[in-house]
Motif scaffolding. Structure first.
Motif, PDB file in Angstrom:
ATOM      1  N   LYS A  79       0.688  -0.924   0.051  1.00 31.01           N
ATOM      2  CA  LYS A  79       0.270  -0.010  -0.075  1.00 31.01           C
ATOM      3  C   LYS A  79       1.073   1.438  -0.398  1.00 31.01           C
ATOM      4  O   LYS A  79       0.606   1.939  -0.645  1.00 31.01           O
ATOM      5  N   ALA A  80       1.865   1.156   0.859  1.00 34.51           N
ATOM      6  CA  ALA A  80       2.789   2.070   0.972  1.00 34.51           C
ATOM      7  C   ALA A  80       3.777   2.448  -0.610  1.00 34.51           C
ATOM      8  O   ALA A  80       3.870   3.591  -1.008  1.00 34.51           O
ATOM      9  N   ASN A  81       4.021   1.350  -1.007  1.00 33.43           N
ATOM     10  CA  ASN A  81       4.741   1.698  -2.430  1.00 33.43           C
ATOM     11  C   ASN A  81       3.526   1.809  -3.416  1.00 33.43           C
ATOM     12  O   ASN A  81       3.953   1.963  -5.206  1.00 33.43           O
ATOM     13  N   GLY A  82       2.184   1.539  -3.184  1.00 35.66           N
ATOM     14  CA  GLY A  82       1.451   2.571  -4.505  1.00 35.66           C
ATOM     15  C   GLY A  82       0.573   1.735  -5.525  1.00 35.66           C
ATOM     16  O   GLY A  82       0.597   1.646  -6.357  1.00 35.66           O
ATOM     17  N   VAL A  83       1.027  -0.067  -5.115  1.00 36.88           N
ATOM     18  CA  VAL A  83       0.407  -0.830  -4.919  1.00 36.88           C
ATOM     19  C   VAL A  83      -0.982  -0.950  -5.660  1.00 36.88           C
ATOM     20  O   VAL A  83      -1.690  -0.614  -3.952  1.00 36.88           O
ATOM     21  N   VAL A  87      -8.972  -6.939  -4.551  1.00 39.45           N
ATOM     22  CA  VAL A  87      -9.507  -7.672  -3.852  1.00 39.45           C
ATOM     23  C   VAL A  87      -9.207  -8.964  -2.589  1.00 39.45           C
ATOM     24  O   VAL A  87      -9.265  -9.455  -2.574  1.00 39.45           O
ATOM     25  N   TYR A  88      -8.265  -9.032  -3.676  1.00 35.75           N
ATOM     26  CA  TYR A  88      -7.093 -10.717  -3.658  1.00 35.75           C
ATOM     27  C   TYR A  88      -6.845  -9.968  -2.555  1.00 35.75           C
ATOM     28  O   TYR A  88      -6.059 -11.106  -1.768  1.00 35.75           O
ATOM     29  N   MET A  89      -5.762  -9.185  -2.731  1.00 34.37           N
ATOM     30  CA  MET A  89      -4.789  -8.704  -1.192  1.00 34.37           C
ATOM     31  C   MET A  89      -5.521  -8.479   0.034  1.00 34.37           C
ATOM     32  O   MET A  89      -4.828  -8.422   0.736  1.00 34.37           O
ATOM     33  N   TYR A  90      -7.096  -7.772  -0.697  1.00 30.60           N
ATOM     34  CA  TYR A  90      -7.704  -7.746   1.015  1.00 30.60           C
ATOM     35  C   TYR A  90      -8.293  -8.948   1.174  1.00 30.60           C
ATOM     36  O   TYR A  90      -7.883  -8.975   2.642  1.00 30.60           O
ATOM     37  N   ASN A  91      -7.870  -9.673   0.707  1.00 32.03           N
ATOM     38  CA  ASN A  91      -9.016 -11.424   1.621  1.00 32.03           C
ATOM     39  C   ASN A  91      -7.699 -11.623   2.058  1.00 32.03           C
ATOM     40  O   ASN A  91      -7.959 -12.723   3.336  1.00 32.03           O
ATOM     41  N   CYS A  92      -6.686 -11.657   1.158  1.00 33.38           N
ATOM     42  CA  CYS A  92      -4.948 -12.295   1.603  1.00 33.38           C
ATOM     43  C   CYS A  92      -4.359 -11.446   3.163  1.00 33.38           C
ATOM     44  O   CYS A  92      -4.468 -11.650   4.712  1.00 33.38           O
ATOM     45  N   ALA A  93      -4.615  -9.795   3.421  1.00 33.71           N
ATOM     46  CA  ALA A  93      -4.956  -8.864   4.606  1.00 33.71           C
ATOM     47  C   ALA A  93      -5.626  -9.869   5.845  1.00 33.71           C
ATOM     48  O   ALA A  93      -5.331  -9.760   7.327  1.00 33.71           O
ATOM     49  N   ILE A  94      -6.608  -9.777   5.383  1.00 35.67           N
ATOM     50  CA  ILE A  94      -7.900 -10.132   6.538  1.00 35.67           C
ATOM     51  C   ILE A  94      -7.818 -11.427   7.281  1.00 35.67           C
ATOM     52  O   ILE A  94      -8.025 -11.637   8.481  1.00 35.67           O
ATOM     53  N   ASN A  95      -7.315 -12.428   6.429  1.00 39.37           N
ATOM     54  CA  ASN A  95      -6.917 -14.497   7.014  1.00 39.37           C
ATOM     55  C   ASN A  95      -5.763 -13.914   7.871  1.00 39.37           C
ATOM     56  O   ASN A  95      -5.979 -14.423   8.049  1.00 39.37           O
ATOM     57  N   ALA A  96      -5.152 -12.782   7.637  1.00 43.68           N
ATOM     58  CA  ALA A  96      -3.535 -12.907   7.910  1.00 43.68           C
ATOM     59  C   ALA A  96      -4.684 -12.355   9.733  1.00 43.68           C
ATOM     60  O   ALA A  96      -3.966 -13.100  10.484  1.00 43.68           O
ATOM     61  N   ASP A 112     -11.935  -0.061   4.635  1.00 43.57           N
ATOM     62  CA  ASP A 112     -10.904   0.670   3.741  1.00 43.57           C
ATOM     63  C   ASP A 112     -11.163   0.204   2.076  1.00 43.57           C
ATOM     64  O   ASP A 112     -10.968   0.827   1.334  1.00 43.57           O
ATOM     65  N   MET A 113     -10.751  -1.006   2.496  1.00 45.71           N
ATOM     66  CA  MET A 113     -12.121  -1.958   0.729  1.00 45.71           C
ATOM     67  C   MET A 113     -13.229  -1.042   0.083  1.00 45.71           C
ATOM     68  O   MET A 113     -13.473  -0.812  -1.012  1.00 45.71           O
ATOM     69  N   GLU A 114     -13.959  -0.434   1.463  1.00 44.04           N
ATOM     70  CA  GLU A 114     -15.125  -0.052   1.122  1.00 44.04           C
ATOM     71  C   GLU A 114     -14.884   1.377   0.747  1.00 44.04           C
ATOM     72  O   GLU A 114     -15.409   1.735  -0.195  1.00 44.04           O
ATOM     73  N   ALA A 115     -13.982   1.445   1.064  1.00 41.96           N
ATOM     74  CA  ALA A 115     -14.127   3.308   1.061  1.00 41.96           C
ATOM     75  C   ALA A 115     -13.048   3.697  -0.364  1.00 41.96           C
ATOM     76  O   ALA A 115     -13.431   4.699  -1.238  1.00 41.96           O
ATOM     77  N   ASN A 116     -12.489   2.074  -0.495  1.00 42.38           N
ATOM     78  CA  ASN A 116     -11.709   2.237  -2.225  1.00 42.38           C
ATOM     79  C   ASN A 116     -12.690   1.809  -3.687  1.00 42.38           C
ATOM     80  O   ASN A 116     -12.079   1.894  -4.140  1.00 42.38           O
ATOM     81  N   GLY A 117     -13.785   1.843  -2.849  1.00 45.60           N
ATOM     82  CA  GLY A 117     -14.174   0.945  -3.820  1.00 45.60           C
ATOM     83  C   GLY A 117     -14.189  -0.456  -4.645  1.00 45.60           C
ATOM     84  O   GLY A 117     -14.448  -0.308  -5.519  1.00 45.60           O
ATOM     85  N   ILE A 118     -13.872  -1.282  -3.221  1.00 44.69           N
ATOM     86  CA  ILE A 118     -13.734  -2.238  -3.702  1.00 44.69           C
ATOM     87  C   ILE A 118     -14.908  -3.070  -2.804  1.00 44.69           C
ATOM     88  O   ILE A 118     -14.451  -3.174  -2.098  1.00 44.69           O
TER      89      ILE A 118
END
Length: 240
Positions: A79-83, A87-96, A112-118
């Protein structure tokens, strides 16, 4: 786990190959020292920008190797690197978050997902409900299920099993039984985990009759009975 990135660059092919190799080492490591060494070496590349699919693999490997906080750190690096997060990345993070028993961070990521329209999918909700279950937040778990229904996101066996476990852990055996009834109405199949969670809920509520009825139902449906279900049933009977 929100590191400050001073500078980031697109990863070269050599760095990508090295990253993949280190992930293989982490996956196959036979000892904690070997896994930790590879994890430390991998951190050197957190200022690099990777393809989202590689971030997904990194987070998946970290979570499965018992390092969910490390997985979250990589998410925030991306996220900090501007990637461009998906949904796949968020799912991995929430699973963590679920594996780290951090329901608060899981819910923040969903916001955060909702705010970013994902849009969150079934996997997203399942992971968040699991995080709430592990954090003893049964009301939040039920609230997430209500949100799923309101948004038309389909719930499945995993969704209900996690919610039933959340209710059982908090002593809400009646709510757990209601969720079982909801599954029957929705024709969502039960599995061993579903029954074990429900039987455990009955055990905590001192409902030995319900526990035995569920055991009987498992046998009649040909669903394997695990140690958790057996032990919970025996404990329920002892309390009864």
């Amino acid at each position: 786990f929100r590191p400050i990135i001073i500078a980031n660059t697109m990863a070269t092919q050599h760095i990508i190959e090295t990253t993949r190799h280190l992930l293989d080492v982490i996956q196959t490591a036979k000892g904690g020292r070997e896994r930790e060494s590879a994890t430390v070496r991998l951190r050197r590349y957190q200022t690099q920008t990777f393809d989202p699919r590689l971030y997904v693999r990194i987070m998946t490997v970290m979570a499965r190797s018992g390092q969910p906080r490390e997985a979250l750190e990589w998410f925030f690096c991306a996220k900090a690197n501007g990637v461009k997060l998906d949904v796949y990345m968020y799912n991995c993070a929430i699973n963590a978050c679920a594996k780290a028993k951090d329901y608060a961070e899981a819910l923040r990521l969903m916001q955060d997902m909702e705010a970013n329209g994902i849009p969150a999918d079934t996997i997203t909700y399942n992971a968040a409900i699991s995080a709430c279950e592990k954090g003893g937040q049964w009301q939040r778990a039920i609230s997430l299920m209500d949100t799923m229904q309101a948004k038309g996101v389909p719930a499945n066996t995993i969704t209900y099993s996690a919610a039933i476990s959340a209710c059982g852990t908090s002593g809400q055996w009646q709510r757990a039984m209601q969720l079982l009834d909801d599954m029957r109405v929705a024709r969502i199949p039960f599995n061993t985990i579903t029954y074990s969670a429900a039987i455990s809920a009955c055990e905590k509520g001192g409902q030995w009759q319900h526990a035995l009825e569920l055991m009987k139902e498992m046998h009649s449906r040909g669903i394997a009975v695990d140690t958790i279900a057996y032990n919970a049933s025996i404990s329920a009977c002892e309390k009864g």
